[in-house]
Design a protein around this motif. Structure first.
Motif, PDB file in Angstrom:
ATOM      1  N   ALA A 193       0.846  -1.198   0.000  1.00 47.76           N
ATOM      2  CA  ALA A 193       0.000   0.000   0.000  1.00 47.76           C
ATOM      3  C   ALA A 193       0.876   1.241   0.000  1.00 47.76           C
ATOM      4  O   ALA A 193       1.927   1.284   0.651  1.00 47.76           O
ATOM      5  CB  ALA A 193      -0.919  -0.007   1.221  1.00 47.76           C
ATOM      6  N   LYS A 194       0.424   2.260  -0.723  1.00 44.80           N
ATOM      7  CA  LYS A 194       1.087   3.559  -0.735  1.00 44.80           C
ATOM      8  C   LYS A 194       0.057   4.641  -0.440  1.00 44.80           C
ATOM      9  O   LYS A 194      -1.028   4.655  -1.036  1.00 44.80           O
ATOM     10  CB  LYS A 194       1.736   3.835  -2.088  1.00 44.80           C
ATOM     11  N   LEU A 195       0.405   5.541   0.455  1.00 47.78           N
ATOM     12  CA  LEU A 195      -0.365   6.757   0.680  1.00 47.78           C
ATOM     13  C   LEU A 195       0.448   7.909   0.085  1.00 47.78           C
ATOM     14  O   LEU A 195       1.555   8.194   0.543  1.00 47.78           O
ATOM     15  CB  LEU A 195      -0.610   6.986   2.171  1.00 47.78           C
ATOM     16  N   LEU A 196      -0.111   8.537  -0.947  1.00 45.35           N
ATOM     17  CA  LEU A 196       0.604   9.588  -1.668  1.00 45.35           C
ATOM     18  C   LEU A 196      -0.081  10.919  -1.408  1.00 45.35           C
ATOM     19  O   LEU A 196      -1.281  11.076  -1.686  1.00 45.35           O
ATOM     20  CB  LEU A 196       0.592   9.280  -3.167  1.00 45.35           C
ATOM     21  N   PRO A 197       0.643  11.914  -0.874  1.00 50.10           N
ATOM     22  CA  PRO A 197       0.021  13.212  -0.599  1.00 50.10           C
ATOM     23  C   PRO A 197      -0.323  13.950  -1.886  1.00 50.10           C
ATOM     24  O   PRO A 197       0.428  13.911  -2.860  1.00 50.10           O
ATOM     25  CB  PRO A 197       1.097  13.959   0.197  1.00 50.10           C
TER      26      PRO A 197
ATOM     27  N   TRP B 138      -5.013  12.699   0.443  1.00 51.75           N
ATOM     28  CA  TRP B 138      -4.159  11.553   0.173  1.00 51.75           C
ATOM     29  C   TRP B 138      -4.789  10.628  -0.864  1.00 51.75           C
ATOM     30  O   TRP B 138      -6.004  10.437  -0.881  1.00 51.75           O
ATOM     31  CB  TRP B 138      -3.926  10.752   1.457  1.00 51.75           C
ATOM     32  N   LEU B 139      -3.907  10.034  -1.672  1.00 49.64           N
ATOM     33  CA  LEU B 139      -4.297   8.992  -2.612  1.00 49.64           C
ATOM     34  C   LEU B 139      -3.767   7.663  -2.093  1.00 49.64           C
ATOM     35  O   LEU B 139      -2.588   7.559  -1.745  1.00 49.64           O
ATOM     36  CB  LEU B 139      -3.713   9.277  -3.995  1.00 49.64           C
ATOM     37  N   LEU B 140      -4.621   6.657  -2.049  1.00 49.91           N
ATOM     38  CA  LEU B 140      -4.224   5.320  -1.623  1.00 49.91           C
ATOM     39  C   LEU B 140      -4.162   4.399  -2.834  1.00 49.91           C
ATOM     40  O   LEU B 140      -5.122   4.315  -3.605  1.00 49.91           O
ATOM     41  CB  LEU B 140      -5.229   4.766  -0.604  1.00 49.91           C
ATOM     42  N   THR B 141      -3.030   3.710  -2.992  1.00 53.56           N
ATOM     43  CA  THR B 141      -2.907   2.657  -4.000  1.00 53.56           C
ATOM     44  C   THR B 141      -2.468   1.368  -3.322  1.00 53.56           C
ATOM     45  O   THR B 141      -1.816   1.391  -2.267  1.00 53.56           O
ATOM     46  CB  THR B 141      -1.892   3.008  -5.107  1.00 53.56           C
ATOM     47  N   VAL B 142      -2.847   0.242  -3.906  1.00 50.43           N
ATOM     48  CA  VAL B 142      -2.367  -1.062  -3.455  1.00 50.43           C
ATOM     49  C   VAL B 142      -1.845  -1.806  -4.679  1.00 50.43           C
ATOM     50  O   VAL B 142      -2.597  -2.040  -5.640  1.00 50.43           O
ATOM     51  CB  VAL B 142      -3.473  -1.884  -2.756  1.00 50.43           C
ATOM     52  N   ASP B 143      -0.558  -2.132  -4.654  1.00 51.64           N
ATOM     53  CA  ASP B 143       0.117  -2.762  -5.796  1.00 51.64           C
ATOM     54  C   ASP B 143      -0.114  -1.965  -7.086  1.00 51.64           C
ATOM     55  O   ASP B 143      -0.313  -2.534  -8.162  1.00 51.64           O
ATOM     56  CB  ASP B 143      -0.355  -4.207  -5.973  1.00 51.64           C
TER      57      ASP B 143
ATOM     58  N   LEU C 190      -6.396  -1.608   7.037  1.00 50.53           N
ATOM     59  CA  LEU C 190      -7.181  -0.881   8.035  1.00 50.53           C
ATOM     60  C   LEU C 190      -6.279  -0.225   9.072  1.00 50.53           C
ATOM     61  O   LEU C 190      -6.506   0.922   9.476  1.00 50.53           O
ATOM     62  CB  LEU C 190      -8.162  -1.826   8.732  1.00 50.53           C
ATOM     63  N   ASP C 191      -5.242  -0.937   9.489  1.00 49.80           N
ATOM     64  CA  ASP C 191      -4.314  -0.385  10.487  1.00 49.80           C
ATOM     65  C   ASP C 191      -3.565   0.822   9.918  1.00 49.80           C
ATOM     66  O   ASP C 191      -3.356   1.829  10.615  1.00 49.80           O
ATOM     67  CB  ASP C 191      -3.322  -1.456  10.929  1.00 49.80           C
ATOM     68  N   LEU C 192      -3.149   0.719   8.650  1.00 51.01           N
ATOM     69  CA  LEU C 192      -2.438   1.829   8.007  1.00 51.01           C
ATOM     70  C   LEU C 192      -3.329   3.066   7.944  1.00 51.01           C
ATOM     71  O   LEU C 192      -2.894   4.187   8.271  1.00 51.01           O
ATOM     72  CB  LEU C 192      -2.018   1.409   6.601  1.00 51.01           C
ATOM     73  N   VAL C 193      -4.576   2.873   7.534  1.00 51.25           N
ATOM     74  CA  VAL C 193      -5.508   4.000   7.418  1.00 51.25           C
ATOM     75  C   VAL C 193      -5.803   4.598   8.792  1.00 51.25           C
ATOM     76  O   VAL C 193      -5.840   5.819   8.962  1.00 51.25           O
ATOM     77  CB  VAL C 193      -6.798   3.549   6.713  1.00 51.25           C
TER      78      VAL C 193
ATOM     79  N   GLU D 152      -3.876   4.676  11.331  1.00 51.94           N
ATOM     80  CA  GLU D 152      -2.692   5.374  11.827  1.00 51.94           C
ATOM     81  C   GLU D 152      -2.480   6.720  11.135  1.00 51.94           C
ATOM     82  O   GLU D 152      -2.191   7.729  11.795  1.00 51.94           O
ATOM     83  CB  GLU D 152      -1.463   4.494  11.621  1.00 51.94           C
ATOM     84  N   HIS D 153      -2.636   6.752   9.820  1.00 57.77           N
ATOM     85  CA  HIS D 153      -2.279   7.944   9.061  1.00 57.77           C
ATOM     86  C   HIS D 153      -3.478   8.804   8.649  1.00 57.77           C
ATOM     87  O   HIS D 153      -3.316  10.005   8.392  1.00 57.77           O
ATOM     88  CB  HIS D 153      -1.475   7.553   7.817  1.00 57.77           C
ATOM     89  N   LEU D 154      -4.657   8.199   8.565  1.00 54.79           N
ATOM     90  CA  LEU D 154      -5.861   8.935   8.179  1.00 54.79           C
ATOM     91  C   LEU D 154      -6.961   8.646   9.202  1.00 54.79           C
ATOM     92  O   LEU D 154      -7.999   8.084   8.864  1.00 54.79           O
ATOM     93  CB  LEU D 154      -6.332   8.519   6.779  1.00 54.79           C
ATOM     94  N   PRO D 155      -6.744   9.012  10.452  1.00 53.82           N
ATOM     95  CA  PRO D 155      -7.672   8.601  11.514  1.00 53.82           C
ATOM     96  C   PRO D 155      -9.061   9.210  11.341  1.00 53.82           C
ATOM     97  O   PRO D 155      -9.226  10.311  10.805  1.00 53.82           O
ATOM     98  CB  PRO D 155      -6.994   9.122  12.781  1.00 53.82           C
ATOM     99  N   LEU D 156     -10.048   8.457  11.812  1.00 53.17           N
ATOM    100  CA  LEU D 156     -11.424   8.940  11.805  1.00 53.17           C
ATOM    101  C   LEU D 156     -11.625   9.928  12.946  1.00 53.17           C
ATOM    102  O   LEU D 156     -11.033   9.777  14.017  1.00 53.17           O
ATOM    103  CB  LEU D 156     -12.389   7.769  11.987  1.00 53.17           C
ATOM    104  N   PRO D 157     -12.467  10.921  12.754  1.00 50.07           N
ATOM    105  CA  PRO D 157     -12.770  11.840  13.861  1.00 50.07           C
ATOM    106  C   PRO D 157     -13.590  11.132  14.936  1.00 50.07           C
ATOM    107  O   PRO D 157     -14.294  10.162  14.660  1.00 50.07           O
ATOM    108  CB  PRO D 157     -13.573  12.946  13.185  1.00 50.07           C
ATOM    109  N   ASP D 158     -13.494  11.614  16.151  1.00 49.80           N
ATOM    110  CA  ASP D 158     -14.296  11.059  17.239  1.00 49.80           C
ATOM    111  C   ASP D 158     -15.782  11.210  16.918  1.00 49.80           C
ATOM    112  O   ASP D 158     -16.212  12.214  16.351  1.00 49.80           O
ATOM    113  CB  ASP D 158     -13.981  11.788  18.552  1.00 49.80           C
TER     114      ASP D 158
END
Length: 281
Positions: free
Chosen positions: A16-20, A28-33, A105-108, A110-116
């Motif tokens: 997975a890549k998170l690209l700003p 952010w743009l998320l790609t997988v492979d 899910l863990d990556l998202v 950590e880096h793109l957390p959901l608001p409370d």
């Protein structure tokens, strides 16, 4: 300007890549492979960058009166773009997001957390298995956007899967799926046939060029027991930067033709896209 650094991580089903996004401060743009999965703007969750996501947003907007909270199930998580959209456009909604890749899910998270208080509950599970265990008549909207790489998995493309989706939806619920296919549309037609056997109302949102078989692309399949707001969807999709048509009624029945639902024992994934169709460097 977004000066964040890209994030690259091995997840359960690839890299997975998170690209700003350099033009939006916290987007952010998320790609997988290499396959594009999601785009999220943390400062503006109502911003939907991709055409297919925008069309699913139109479906969610027209599924009930504006602002009404909904119970939504999302099969396929990515960066949680559409759940974030519903959380801000329909506050108080309860949303379950089913994503098979726990590492993603863990990556998202950590880096793109959901608001409370977002009302979004992620689940690391297989979409079909989770759906089969879900209570009947428990969802107002079911959104399916599941791709293994660039293909819809076979077990989410059968008549048995469609029956589970119908069971989980409430009587006035709406099913919406992001699918990808090209001429002669054997996969898409079989999916439409499977849902036509269970639901009274069916519609398809697609760019004219895709629907005419000129190129491979994403299309949104809609199904419901109640009349869909096809006029409202047609107005919205026609006004988009990349306009789309809403096919329904006799025209859609003619498109489906003699296609048949796919039994589980004959399950096949959606076709492999042409090289470069959905990828990014």
């Amino acid at each position: 300007m977004n000066e964040s650094l890209p994030v690259v991580r091995a997840v359960d089903h690839g890299t997975a890549k998170l690209l700003p996004d350099v033009d939006r401060r916290r987007a952010w743009l998320l790609t997988v492979d290499g396959a594009v999965q999601s785009y999220v703007d943390l400062d503006d969750p109502a911003h939907l960058e991709f055409e297919y996501a925008l069309r699913l947003g139109h479906v969610l907007d027209t599924a009930a009166e504006p602002g009404r909270a909904l119970d939504v199930v999302h099969l396929g998580g990515g960066a949680l773009t559409l759940p974030r959209y519903v959380a801000v456009t329909r506050p108080g909604s309860r949303q379950d997001v089913v994503e098979a890749d726990r590492g993603l899910l863990d990556l998202v998270a950590e880096h793109l957390p959901l608001p409370d208080g977002s009302g979004i509950v992620p689940h690391a599970a297989d979409a079909r298995a989770w759906l089969e265990a879900a209570p009947a008549d428990s969802a107002d909207v079911l959104v399916a956007d599941v791709f293994g790489g660039s293909r819809v998995p076979a077990h989410l493309a059968t008549a048995g899967y469609a029956r589970e989706a119908e069971r989980v939806l409430r009587a006035d619920g709406v099913y919406a799926a992001n699918l990808a296919d090209g001429a002669p549309f054997a996969f898409l037609r079989s999916q439409l046939a499977g849902f036509a056997a269970l639901f009274a109302e069916l519609a398809l949102i697609a760019e004219p060029g895709v629907l005419r078989g000129r190129r491979f692309g994403n299309m949104i399949l809609l199904a419901s027991h109640r009349p869909l707001d096809t006029a409202g969807l047609a107005r919205r999709t026609a006004a988009d930067a990349f306009p789309a048509r809403v096919a329904h009624g006799a025209a859609l029945r003619e498109f489906v033709g003699d296609a048949l639902p796919v039994p589980d024992e004959e399950a096949r994934p959606s076709p492999e896209p042409p090289a470069g169709a959905f990828g990014i460097g």
